[in-house]
Each structure stands twice: as structure tokens, then as C-alpha cells.
Motif scaffolding. Structure first.
Motif, PDB file in Angstrom:
ATOM      1  N   ILE A 199       1.169 -26.822  24.968  1.00 22.86           N
ATOM      2  CA  ILE A 199       0.060 -27.639  24.458  1.00 22.86           C
ATOM      3  C   ILE A 199      -1.204 -27.388  25.274  1.00 22.86           C
ATOM      4  N   LEU A 200      -1.060 -27.302  26.577  1.00 21.34           N
ATOM      5  CA  LEU A 200      -2.226 -27.023  27.427  1.00 21.34           C
ATOM      6  C   LEU A 200      -2.805 -25.634  27.153  1.00 21.34           C
ATOM      7  N   VAL A 201      -1.948 -24.657  26.897  1.00 20.86           N
ATOM      8  CA  VAL A 201      -2.436 -23.309  26.579  1.00 20.86           C
ATOM      9  C   VAL A 201      -3.209 -23.327  25.263  1.00 20.86           C
ATOM     10  N   LEU A 202      -2.699 -24.045  24.261  1.00 23.06           N
ATOM     11  CA  LEU A 202      -3.416 -24.109  22.984  1.00 23.06           C
ATOM     12  C   LEU A 202      -4.768 -24.805  23.137  1.00 23.06           C
ATOM     13  N   PHE A 203      -4.802 -25.904  23.912  1.00 18.06           N
ATOM     14  CA  PHE A 203      -6.088 -26.563  24.156  1.00 18.06           C
ATOM     15  C   PHE A 203      -7.035 -25.651  24.922  1.00 18.06           C
ATOM     16  N   GLY A 204      -6.497 -24.862  25.838  1.00 20.11           N
ATOM     17  CA  GLY A 204      -7.323 -23.890  26.562  1.00 20.11           C
ATOM     18  C   GLY A 204      -7.900 -22.840  25.637  1.00 20.11           C
ATOM     19  N   LEU A 205      -7.103 -22.385  24.680  1.00 20.51           N
ATOM     20  CA  LEU A 205      -7.607 -21.412  23.712  1.00 20.51           C
ATOM     21  C   LEU A 205      -8.704 -22.020  22.843  1.00 20.51           C
ATOM     22  N   ILE A 206      -8.516 -23.277  22.441  1.00 22.72           N
ATOM     23  CA  ILE A 206      -9.535 -23.932  21.615  1.00 22.72           C
ATOM     24  C   ILE A 206     -10.830 -24.094  22.403  1.00 22.72           C
ATOM     25  N   LEU A 207     -10.734 -24.579  23.631  1.00 26.18           N
ATOM     26  CA  LEU A 207     -11.935 -24.736  24.453  1.00 26.18           C
ATOM     27  C   LEU A 207     -12.575 -23.388  24.748  1.00 26.18           C
ATOM     28  N   GLY A 208     -11.768 -22.365  24.944  1.00 26.65           N
ATOM     29  CA  GLY A 208     -12.311 -21.032  25.197  1.00 26.65           C
ATOM     30  C   GLY A 208     -13.063 -20.490  24.010  1.00 26.65           C
ATOM     31  N   SER A 209     -12.662 -20.854  22.805  1.00 26.17           N
ATOM     32  CA  SER A 209     -13.373 -20.360  21.622  1.00 26.17           C
ATOM     33  C   SER A 209     -14.766 -20.975  21.513  1.00 26.17           C
ATOM     34  N   TYR A 210     -14.985 -22.130  22.144  1.00 25.25           N
ATOM     35  CA  TYR A 210     -16.332 -22.703  22.152  1.00 25.25           C
ATOM     36  C   TYR A 210     -17.230 -22.015  23.167  1.00 25.25           C
ATOM     37  N   PHE A 211     -16.653 -21.579  24.282  1.00 23.33           N
ATOM     38  CA  PHE A 211     -17.476 -21.013  25.352  1.00 23.33           C
ATOM     39  C   PHE A 211     -17.592 -19.495  25.276  1.00 23.33           C
ATOM     40  N   ILE A 212     -16.623 -18.825  24.657  1.00 21.09           N
ATOM     41  CA  ILE A 212     -16.677 -17.373  24.511  1.00 21.09           C
ATOM     42  C   ILE A 212     -17.203 -17.073  23.119  1.00 21.09           C
ATOM     43  N   ASP A 213     -18.344 -16.427  23.049  1.00 20.00           N
ATOM     44  CA  ASP A 213     -18.983 -16.153  21.762  1.00 20.00           C
ATOM     45  C   ASP A 213     -18.468 -14.825  21.217  1.00 20.00           C
ATOM     46  N   SER A 214     -17.290 -14.864  20.652  1.00 15.04           N
ATOM     47  CA  SER A 214     -16.680 -13.650  20.115  1.00 15.04           C
ATOM     48  C   SER A 214     -15.993 -13.996  18.802  1.00 15.04           C
ATOM     49  N   GLU A 215     -16.298 -13.211  17.783  1.00 16.71           N
ATOM     50  CA  GLU A 215     -15.687 -13.450  16.470  1.00 16.71           C
ATOM     51  C   GLU A 215     -14.185 -13.180  16.500  1.00 16.71           C
ATOM     52  N   ILE A 216     -13.781 -12.139  17.218  1.00 12.89           N
ATOM     53  CA  ILE A 216     -12.368 -11.772  17.264  1.00 12.89           C
ATOM     54  C   ILE A 216     -11.562 -12.874  17.942  1.00 12.89           C
ATOM     55  N   TYR A 217     -12.076 -13.408  19.047  1.00 16.49           N
ATOM     56  CA  TYR A 217     -11.375 -14.475  19.770  1.00 16.49           C
ATOM     57  C   TYR A 217     -11.212 -15.709  18.894  1.00 16.49           C
ATOM     58  N   THR A 218     -12.273 -16.064  18.171  1.00 16.82           N
ATOM     59  CA  THR A 218     -12.216 -17.222  17.282  1.00 16.82           C
ATOM     60  C   THR A 218     -11.206 -16.997  16.159  1.00 16.82           C
ATOM     61  N   GLU A 219     -11.151 -15.785  15.621  1.00 19.54           N
ATOM     62  CA  GLU A 219     -10.190 -15.486  14.554  1.00 19.54           C
ATOM     63  C   GLU A 219      -8.754 -15.565  15.066  1.00 19.54           C
ATOM     64  N   VAL A 220      -8.513 -15.079  16.273  1.00 20.26           N
ATOM     65  CA  VAL A 220      -7.158 -15.131  16.835  1.00 20.26           C
ATOM     66  C   VAL A 220      -6.722 -16.584  17.020  1.00 20.26           C
TER      67      VAL A 220
END
Length: 64
Positions: free
Chosen positions: A11-32
């Protein structure tokens, strides 16, 4: 590791991925990150439909 620790870490890893998609401006990261949530949702709908089919089929196949 016990089951509770694995669930909390995932759960913490998934929340980290969600928060990372806000701070990392990358289309590929957001799609993953998006597909990490979409694929299990699609699989769960397919599984529920299959279980519904098996349940209905077993209702009509009862021997008298």
C-alpha cells in the motif's frame, strides 16, 4: 515477513507511485501508474463475471 507487513508495504509503494506521478512530469510514468490500477480492476471484473457464470450454470445443472 508476515502477511500484514507485506500488505502495508505494498500500500505504501502504491501511494508512493501516486505521489511520484504528481512530482515527476513524465507521461510514461503517469501511464504506468494508471495501468497499475486499471489492469487489476479489469481482471477483477472478468473474475466476477466468470464466478457469476459458474454460479448460474450450477443452478441449472442440479440433478433432480
Amino acid at each position: 515477513m508476515n502477511k500484514k507487513t507485506i500488505i502495508i508495504v505494498s500500500i505504501l509503494v502504491l501511494f508512493g507511485l501516486i505521489l511520484g506521478s504528481y512530482f515527476i512530469d513524465s507521461e510514461i510514468y503517469t501511464e504506468v501508474v494508471l495501468w497499475l490500477f486499471v489492469i487489476p480492476a479489469i481482471l477483477s471484473v472478468i473474475y466476477l463475471l466468470f464466478m457469476l457464470y459458474v454460479g448460474i450454470k450450477s443452478l441449472f445443472n442440479k440433478k433432480k
